[in-house]
Design a protein around this motif. Structure first.
Motif, PDB file in Angstrom:
ATOM      1  N   LEU A 163       0.948  -1.324   0.131  1.00 45.90           N
ATOM      2  CA  LEU A 163       0.163  -0.186   0.125  1.00 45.90           C
ATOM      3  C   LEU A 163       0.921   1.411   0.101  1.00 45.90           C
ATOM      4  O   LEU A 163       1.787   1.388   0.905  1.00 45.90           O
ATOM      5  N   ARG A 165       0.164   4.728   0.757  1.00 50.32           N
ATOM      6  CA  ARG A 165      -0.094   5.337   1.633  1.00 50.32           C
ATOM      7  C   ARG A 165       0.383   4.980   3.123  1.00 50.32           C
ATOM      8  O   ARG A 165       0.509   3.836   3.206  1.00 50.32           O
ATOM      9  N   ASP A 194      -7.149  -2.802   1.835  1.00 51.58           N
ATOM     10  CA  ASP A 194      -7.541  -1.383   2.237  1.00 51.58           C
ATOM     11  C   ASP A 194      -7.666  -0.626   0.883  1.00 51.58           C
ATOM     12  O   ASP A 194      -6.940  -0.733  -0.040  1.00 51.58           O
ATOM     13  N   GLY A 196      -6.871   2.268  -1.785  1.00 50.89           N
ATOM     14  CA  GLY A 196      -5.922   3.126  -1.893  1.00 50.89           C
ATOM     15  C   GLY A 196      -5.061   2.320  -3.066  1.00 50.89           C
ATOM     16  O   GLY A 196      -5.826   1.718  -3.820  1.00 50.89           O
ATOM     17  N   TRP A 198      -2.245   0.141  -4.335  1.00 52.88           N
ATOM     18  CA  TRP A 198      -0.982  -0.814  -3.989  1.00 52.88           C
ATOM     19  C   TRP A 198      -0.135  -1.174  -5.211  1.00 52.88           C
ATOM     20  O   TRP A 198      -0.483  -1.361  -6.446  1.00 52.88           O
ATOM     21  N   GLU A 252      -5.662  -0.071  -8.048  1.00 47.65           N
ATOM     22  CA  GLU A 252      -6.457   0.795  -7.386  1.00 47.65           C
ATOM     23  C   GLU A 252      -7.533   0.163  -6.732  1.00 47.65           C
ATOM     24  O   GLU A 252      -8.401  -0.389  -7.255  1.00 47.65           O
ATOM     25  N   THR A 254     -10.852   0.430  -4.352  1.00 46.93           N
ATOM     26  CA  THR A 254     -11.951   1.445  -4.040  1.00 46.93           C
ATOM     27  C   THR A 254     -13.041   0.511  -3.142  1.00 46.93           C
ATOM     28  O   THR A 254     -13.257  -0.667  -3.518  1.00 46.93           O
TER      29      THR A 254
END
Length: 257
Positions: A163, A165, A194, A196, A198, A252, A254
């Motif tokens: 990930l 962030r 999660d 974000g 990856w 991505e 979502t």
């Protein structure tokens, strides 16, 4: 003066030949585009030699190795420079580049046309490389194929999703290796990822450096808006593979719906 158009051709080894109308006393300048706010500090100058019929030619050999980034092409007259627009580009030698075996370190060059219509080179330099191949989206499952250049899979090999962030959460997958130890595949169907971005890596052996998955070995300099994939819904998340502005492969994630 009308800006001359510069044709170019590249061979399988990465040697690039530039050709343009004869310009006595001029040379060709390649400029590594600096990052925003940074000074210009990397230039490479090529001599222009007569090529007959009012033409001039410059050859960029495989040595020196150009740093990774985007290189703008200029006509240089003393200290005055004129940015060049593209003529015909012969990239046929690059089209099937993913089929050829490469040794590390890997140096890749792709001539391309910028958004504002100028000639430039996109270059990559990687100690080893994992060339992304086929991507299949079926239901809630993503299946990826890739091939290593400059490395081979052995004990302890793993695919890693990281990930981008926060603290950089990690998911580890086991690659399915082909008999040659270079081609491999893996699937992603994890509903607990999660939201974000990856990034995808492969570690070819226990303790070996991570290798970024990317698609570099063909004639496409910018594939982000060319190779567009649908998402796969796994549980409460949708996972969509995409290529970054550097042609690296990422996911991505979502919330579904």
């Amino acid at each position: 003066m009308t800006t001359p158009r510069t044709g170019c051709a590249i061979d399988a080894e990465g040697r690039i030949t530039f050709e343009l109308p004869a310009a006595p006393g001029h040379r060709l300048l390649l400029r590594l585009r600096p990052k925003k706010g940074q000074p210009e500090d990397t230039l490479h100058v090529l001599d222009l030699d007569p090529a007959g019929e009012g033409r001039a030619r410059a050859v960029l050999g495989t040595d020196p190795e150009l740093a990774e980034g985007r290189w703008d092409v200029y006509l240089l007259d003393g200290t005055e420079r004129t940015r060049l627009r593209p003529g015909p580009r012969d990239l046929r030698a690059l089209v099937d580049g993913h089929l050829r075996e490469r040794q590390g370190p890997l140096a890749v060059r792709v001539p391309y046309v910028t958004k504002d219509g100028y000639l430039a080179l996109r270059t990559w330099v990687r100690p080893a490389h994992a060339e992304a191949g086929r991507v299949d989206v079926t239901g809630g499952t993503l299946r990826f194929e890739a091939r290593l250049h400059g490395a081979a899979l052995s004990d302890g090999a793993e695919v890693r999703l990281r990930l981008r962030r926060g603290e950089g959460a990690v998911r580890t997958l086991e690659p399915l290796a082909a008999e040659d130890g270079r081609s491999f595949s893996f699937t992603v169907d994890d509903p607990t990822l999660d939201p974000g971005i990856w990034d995808l890596f492969v570690r070819p052996a226990a303790g070996a450096p991570m290798i970024r998955l990317a698609r570099l070995l063909d004639d496409v300099a910018d594939r982000k808006h060319v190779f567009v994939y649908p998402g796969a819904t796994a549980g409460s998340v949708e996972v969509r593979p995409y290529y970054t502005v550097d042609n690296d492969l990422s996911l991505e994630v979502t919330r579904a719906g």
